[in-house]
Scaffold this motif. Structure first.
Motif: not given
Length: 115
Positions: A40-49
């Motif tokens: 996953l893109p870093e942005e998506t991983r950050t959004s979900y945590g």
């Protein structure tokens, strides 16, 4: 199901609860989820945590304890649907499907969302 009736085709919906199969193998699911997570893109991983992923996998492990191992319950419904003169429109298979999901389907969405 209803659309096929016009063509003389009877369709039965078989709604199994949680059964122990290769599809529900928690170790395989966990490996697949972590593999997808890494892509996953870093942005998506950050959004979900990362806690989201860990809690999801933990909930799968808890659910696994209640998986039904008697697959004949499902295959018996399939056999009935295929061979019966008057098959049922729906077959709920397993205690969880009958005692949890059917009653939940009759409740207001706001309540089921909360549960």
């Amino acid at each position: 199901r209803l659309e096929m009736r016009n063509f003389g085709v009877k369709v039965s919906v078989i709604e199994p609860g949680y059964f122990k199969t290769m599809i529900t193998n928690v170790q395989d699911l966990e490996r697949n989820f972590f593999s997808v997570w890494e892509k996953l893109p870093e942005e998506t991983r950050t959004s979900y945590g990362e806690d989201y992923l860990k809690q999801f996998v933990a909930s799968l492990k808890v659910m696994e304890k209640g998986y039904n191992t008697d697959l004949s319950l499902v295959t018996n419904c399939m056999e009935h649907a295929l061979t019966s003169v008057h098959p049922r429109a729906r077959y709920a298979v397993g205690w969880d499907a009958k005692l949890l999901y059917i009653p939940l389907s009759y409740l207001p969405s706001a309540l089921t969302d909360t549960l």
